[in-house]
Structure formats: C-alpha cells, structure tokens
Design a protein around this motif. Structure first.
Motif, PDB file in Angstrom:
ATOM      1  N   TYR A   1      -2.359  -6.643   7.080  1.00 40.50           N
ATOM      2  CA  TYR A   1      -3.172  -7.004   6.201  1.00 40.50           C
ATOM      3  C   TYR A   1      -4.719  -6.401   5.492  1.00 40.50           C
ATOM      4  CZ  TYR A   1      -6.085 -11.502   6.656  1.00 40.50           C
ATOM      5  OH  TYR A   1      -7.337 -12.240   7.318  1.00 40.50           O
TER       6      TYR A   1
ATOM      7  N   LEU B   1      -1.504  -6.230  -0.285  1.00 38.56           N
ATOM      8  CA  LEU B   1      -1.976  -7.025   0.167  1.00 38.56           C
ATOM      9  C   LEU B   1      -1.338  -8.622  -0.111  1.00 38.56           C
ATOM     10  CD1 LEU B   1      -4.544  -8.036   2.286  1.00 38.56           C
ATOM     11  CD2 LEU B   1      -5.748  -7.965  -0.026  1.00 38.56           C
TER      12      LEU B   1
ATOM     13  N   LEU C   1       1.529  -8.670   1.490  1.00 39.68           N
ATOM     14  CA  LEU C   1       1.686  -8.963   3.901  1.00 39.68           C
ATOM     15  C   LEU C   1       1.012 -10.474   3.356  1.00 39.68           C
ATOM     16  CD1 LEU C   1       0.477  -6.157   4.277  1.00 39.68           C
ATOM     17  CD2 LEU C   1       2.313  -6.734   5.274  1.00 39.68           C
ATOM     18  N   LEU C   2       0.023 -10.881   2.360  1.00 37.45           N
ATOM     19  CA  LEU C   2      -0.139 -12.761   2.356  1.00 37.45           C
ATOM     20  C   LEU C   2       0.576 -13.879   2.126  1.00 37.45           C
ATOM     21  CD1 LEU C   2      -4.216 -12.266   0.996  1.00 37.45           C
ATOM     22  CD2 LEU C   2      -3.002 -12.203   3.484  1.00 37.45           C
TER      23      LEU C   2
END
Ligand code: SF4
Lengths: 498, 152
Positions: free
Chosen positions: A248, A274, A277-278
């Motif tokens: 990330y 991003l 992924l978070l």
C-alpha cells in the motif's frame, strides 16, 4: 585489534555481536570498520547509571550479522565520527541536542528536533548536570547571487508539516535544508518507563505509515531480551501484514508521483488501487493501516485468509495496470528520468536504506541479509537499479510490489495463525530490525528488572533517508522537481522528528 | 450547502504533529472513491480562501504560532475541524511537547474521532461542520453597524 577489545566481544541473544571498547579505542575501531566497508546503520546515546553510553550499530552485509560498538563517555567529548563516517553527522547533532555532548573538535551542528525558541528546560533524553542549554546551532548564511526561499512549515493539502529552506539563484536549486522540529513529539522519551505492551501503541504512531515495520523491529528486540520464541505460523502472519504495508505504501508513493507530475488520471487510478489495498487491510486485519496487529510475543489478530485469497490479486492487478500505463506515458517518464539523482557513492557514504538505497545500487534488504521470522524460510528477491534517479526508485518499488505479492501467496499457502506468547519478566538489552516499506528499521531496547523500558531507540528508515534529500534535490534540478523527488523518496516527517 | 456557500466550501489542512496516517486519509478524500468535490468541498492551499480548517495532530507546542497565524488569516465565518484521536488528546497526554487537546490552541467546532478516522468518517464530520458553519452564518449580522441606520 588489541586483546582487551577481543576480550570484550560477545554474541548476545539477538544474534548481534557486542563490542565494548574504551574511549581511546573508539576512533581506531571506527576507522577499521569504515575501511572494511562496513555500513554504519545507527548511532545513539543512552543514560545508564548516570553515565552516557554511546552505541554504534554496524550492518555487516553480506555477512548476516550486526555489530554494536559501545563505550561509556568519561569526561567531555568523543571523537568526531562523521569525519571518518559521514553517515554519523545527523546522529552527532542528535546526541548534542538530547544529551548536551559534542564530539571533540566538532564543526557546526544542525538543529534537529529542539525548537529554536525552546526554553532551557525543554525536555530531552538527558540533561547533563552543570551544563547550560546548548548554544545556538550552526548559522546558515546565504550570500552572493543566491536567495533563500522558505517553504512551509505549513504546506500543501494533506501534507505533513515541514520547513524547507530552498537556496536558489533563480530557478536552479543550489542548496536545500530541512527543519522538522514542528513535529517532534518526544516519543523516545515517552517510551521510557512503559511496559513493552503499552509502548507498542506509541511505537506504531511514531510513523504510522510504517506501523508494522517499526513495531515488528520493536517486538523482535523485546522478544530477544525475554527469550521468547514466536510460533512460525504467527511469524508468517506478521510477514503478511508487513508485505501488505509495503504494497500500500508503494501504491501511495506512485499516486504521489502522479500528483507531483500533474498526471491527474494516473493519480486517480493509483488512488483507486491504494483505496482497494487499504480496504483489503481492513477486511483482512481489521485496520486500514494495520495498527494493533502486532504485539510483543505475537499478533493480536489472525487475518481473514478467505478475504486475502479473494481480493488480494485483484487489488495488486489494479496497481499493475497503473504501472503499465505510466511506463508508456512519455511525458511522465521525462519528468522522472534523471530527476533527483542520488549517486551510488552518496548512497553508501550516507548509509541509506530501502528503495532509495536500492535505486542507487545498494543491494541491501534486511529480509534477505539478516533473515528473521518467516523470511528465514523464504527466498526474497531484491531488485536493484543503479541510475539513482526518481525513475530508478520507481522501478525498484514496482519490482518490490511483485516480490511482495509472491511472498504473500507463499506465506498464505504455508498457513497463518494469530496468537501471542506471554513475555516473562526479564532485564537486558537487544537490537531488533525489520525491512519496513521505507527500508531497514532498527530498534534498540533496554528493559529494567521490572520489565519496564529504560531506553528505547527508534530508528525508522525515514530518519536515515532524509539526509540524502538535499543531495538529490541539488543535482541539477529546478523547483518543480522537488515534489517529484519527495514522492519518490516517500518518507515521513513523523518518523524523522519522532 | 449549495445555497449557503454558492456550492463551494474551501478547506485548508494543517498538521500539528500527526503520524502521517491522518494526512493519508485526508488526501484520499479527493480520490475517486470519495470525491469530496461532488459535495461541493474543495481544498485550497491558501488560508485566506478557506472556510474550514482541518487540523491533524496533538497540537505540538512548538507549532503554536503557525497554527494561530493560519487561523487568523482565514476570513469569518470560519470553522475548525479536528481530525483523529491526536487532537482529542487520545494519543499523547498533555506535557511539555504537546498541548494534548487542540482546544487549548483553537476553538474547535467539530471533532472527528478515530485513529485514523476513515475518509467516510471525515466526510460525515465535514457535513456536520457545514451545519455548524450555517449556524454561524445565520448569527452574523449583515448590517454594518458602523455605517449608521441612514434611510435611503
Ligand atoms: S489520530 Fe491516529 S492516525 Fe491520526 S495522526 Fe494521530 S496517531 Fe496518527
């Protein structure tokens, strides 16, 4: 090396070789180490029984070992180490600020985290009795054709506070210096007297974007002292969390690179990756930034393996698409190429770590060089580039996304588990290390007989790599290159100022 | 919101000692998943154009002056939103380094808890802040008291 030095050599629980020397031998030892090309990884002070002890941490790659050279300071001063090992300069400033001790014959030192308007009783790690507050730091003069252009400390949207003094003759950058005291929260001082379990909360928050990396290094130090063995499946869980953190962060760095080059479409795409992924972090481990996953002795939460299997590849694919698009965008490649060059020599001289070092030809990665936890059983590919520019750093992080993805698959297959071992009370000191997304993170912990922290030294990768930022910014760059260089370094001010 | 601020409300951010994670969440507000522009919020680099000050961190004492200057540079009516556990005093206790609570330095209108608050929580907090700002606007007198009450 003299016989006395040999006699004071021993290998401790943490696998680190300790070398106790006297003040008189320090200079010789440092010279030997530097000549042998040993990498100076950290330098810090610690008050022990009213006496200041200074420690040098060396990484002896390719040999899988660290060495700690330590000596008690008796009488003022210690030899000017930065003359032989330039990587030591920032820490020399730090020791002066925190302990009031200058190396003998020191040149001007820089201000680090003590604010210029600090009262004499501003809290530091130690006050040397009978000493006055340190005199003002090295003055910064700008003369001739150049002017100084201040940026910060309050900066752009969603950026950390940082003061940059840009010295310029118009457009070209002649010099740059940083001030970070706006963000100094005294974390190392706050950690004293805490139990490791309590301390972890602050260790994670010293640099939230490397929470897993830094806290793993911390946990390893504590586990070495207490002689705790963490079960393999639990170590694998930690490694998965760490690789998630790396991926990330690399996505975030890519988004920042696009933003700095005004590539809004690329930025939006990278931010989509991003965010995915978070969200995966949150779904698998319960926290978007993986806070609270690690604990001294193990991990608090086991990941949801089903979620990882289902969503991990998809999220990484999103990132791969962005990378492919960027590589074929000429206007982007033109901006990152030959921008912010850190030479191979500088990278070695300044003791850089992580993707910044690996983009400048330093083949370093603690996961491979000093294997720990689950990495003992994995093969870690270490991508290295030699150009030293923003493009090289970007290539390194993109290649690392691939190695991380492969590692995650391997680790998940081998089986993950939550759980932690209780720490028995034990006194002692040890070094812990971990390859955080920004590079080698070192933590040295000393516990007292009640198991409370006497001194915890945090050395996140950011604390190391900022020292190359001015060199990178100076190398034939103009103002508008600075945000690009900053994005490609992807450091935090929080980790530096602590 | 549309009628009150002509479809736009400008946000200035300031970091008073965060761990860099709250910043990351704030940046994501403008990303496609959240896209705060569609709600009429915009980021501005200048405090003079800002209606709302979005503050992260535990209010490091060394930073007081910069925080106050930024706040004073903003035009009235203005509103302060504190982001995360840090400005609530939940991460660092009050001591010689930090104030602990942001309220020691600025009049905080809305606290958004969380460590970090997710972008959705931030959006929610921003919408609450708009309500508070509307109250402030209502309370404003648009009559210039100094100019007298001359008839015309
Ligand atoms: S509130 Fe939490 S996430 Fe936000 S800056 Fe503070 S410690 Fe970091």
């Amino acid at each position: 090396m003299s016989r006395e030095i040999e006699a004071s050599r021993y290998r401790a629980n943490d696998g680190v070789e300790y070398l106790r020397v006297g003040m008189a031998e320090v200079e010789g030892v440092v010279e030997d180490m530097t000549k042998a090309g040993t990498r100076l990884a950290d330098l810090f002070g610690s008050m022990e029984d009213e006496e200041l002890v200074i420690r040098l941490v060396y990484g002896r790659e390719p040999e899988p070992s660290y060495a700690v050279v330590q000596w008690p300071v008796r009488g003022g001063g210690y030899p000017p180490l930065s003359e032989v090992a330039p990587a030591a300069f920032v820490e020399e400033c730090e020791i002066y600020e925190q302990f009031g001790l200058k190396c003998s014959g020191a040149k001007g030192l820089n201000r680090l985290v003590v604010p210029p308007h600090a009262a004499p009783d501003f809290p530091r790690l130690a006050h040397r009795p009978g000493r006055q507050a340190p005199p003002p730091h090295a003055p910064h003069y700008v003369t001739g054709e150049a002017i100084e252009f201040p940026v910060g400390p309050v900066r752009g949207v969603g950026q950390e506070s940082l003061y940059m003094g840009l010295v310029t003759s118009g457009e070209e950058l002649i010099d740059l210096y940083l001030m970070v005291w706006h963000k100094h929260r005294g974390i190392e001082r706050r950690l004293q007297q805490l139990r490791p379990q309590q301390a972890l909360f602050l260790v994670e928050r010293a640099e939230g974007l490397s929470a897993v990396g830094n806290s793993w290094a911390f946990c390893r130090a504590v586990e070495s002292i207490t002689d705790v063995m963490v079960p393999e499946a639990v170590e694998r869980t930690r490694a998965v969390a760490l690789e998630f953190e790396r991926i990330y962060n690399h996505a975030a760095s890519l988004a920042a690179l696009c933003q700095a080059t005004s590539l809004t479409v690329g930025q939006a795409q990278a931010e989509v990756a991003l965010e995915e992924l978070l969200r995966l972090n949150a779904a698998a481990f319960g926290h978007r930034y993986l806070f609270g996953v690690l604990a001294p002795g193990g991990v608090t939460r086991g990941p949801d393996v089903g979620v990882i299997r289902e969503r991990f590849t998809m999220a990484v694919d999103e990132l791969r698409r962005v990378a492919a698009a960027l590589r074929s965008t000429n206007s982007f490649m033109d901006r990152v190429e030959v921008c912010g060059v850190v030479s191979i020599d500088d990278a070695r001289r300044l003791g850089l770590v992580g993707p910044v070092a690996r983009g400048s030809g330093q083949d370093l990665d603690t996961r491979r060089d000093h294997p720990y936890g689950a990495y003992r059983d994995c093969r870690v590919e270490v991508p290295v580039r030699t150009a030293g520019d923003c493009l090289a750093r970007m290539e390194v992080i993109l290649a690392e996304v691939e190695t991380s993805a492969a590692l995650v698959t391997e680790l998940v297959q081998a089986g993950l588990r939550a759980g932690s071992v209780d720490l028995p009370p034990a006194a002692g000191a040890a070094l812990g290390w971990c390859e955080s997304p920004r590079g080698e993170s070192l933590v040295w912990v000393s516990l007292d007989r009640e198991g409370r922290i006497r001194r915890a030294r945090l050395r996140p990768a950011s604390a190391r790599n900022w020292r190359a930022f001015d060199d990178a910014a100076r190398s034939r760059n103009v103002f508008t290159d600075i945000p690009i260089i900053e994005a490609s370094f992807w450091l935090t001010v929080a980790g530096f100022a602590r | 919101m549309q009628s009150l601020f002509g479809r736009s409300l400008h946000i200035r951010t300031i970091d008073t000692g965060s761990c860099a994670v709250c910043e990351s969440e704030i940046r994501l507000l403008a990303a496609p998943h959240y896209d705060l522009h569609r709600l009429g919020f915009f980021f501005t680099p200048s405090p003079r154009h800002a209606d709302l000050l979005l503050v992260t961190g535990p209010a490091v004492r060394a930073f007081d002056q910069a925080v106050k200057k930024t706040y004073l540079a903003m035009p009235e009516p203005k509103i302060v939103v504190a982001v995360g556990a840090c400005p609530l005093g939940g991460v660092y206790s009050e001591d010689a380094f930090v104030h602990g609570s942001l309220e020691e330095v600025l009049p905080v209108d809305v606290f958004i808890p969380g460590c970090p608050p997710s972008p959705l929580a931030l959006l929610q907090g921003l919408l609450v802040a708009v309500g508070r700002l509307a109250e402030k606007v209502d309370a404003l007198s648009f009559v210039d008291d100094e100019a007298g009450t001359g008839e015309w």
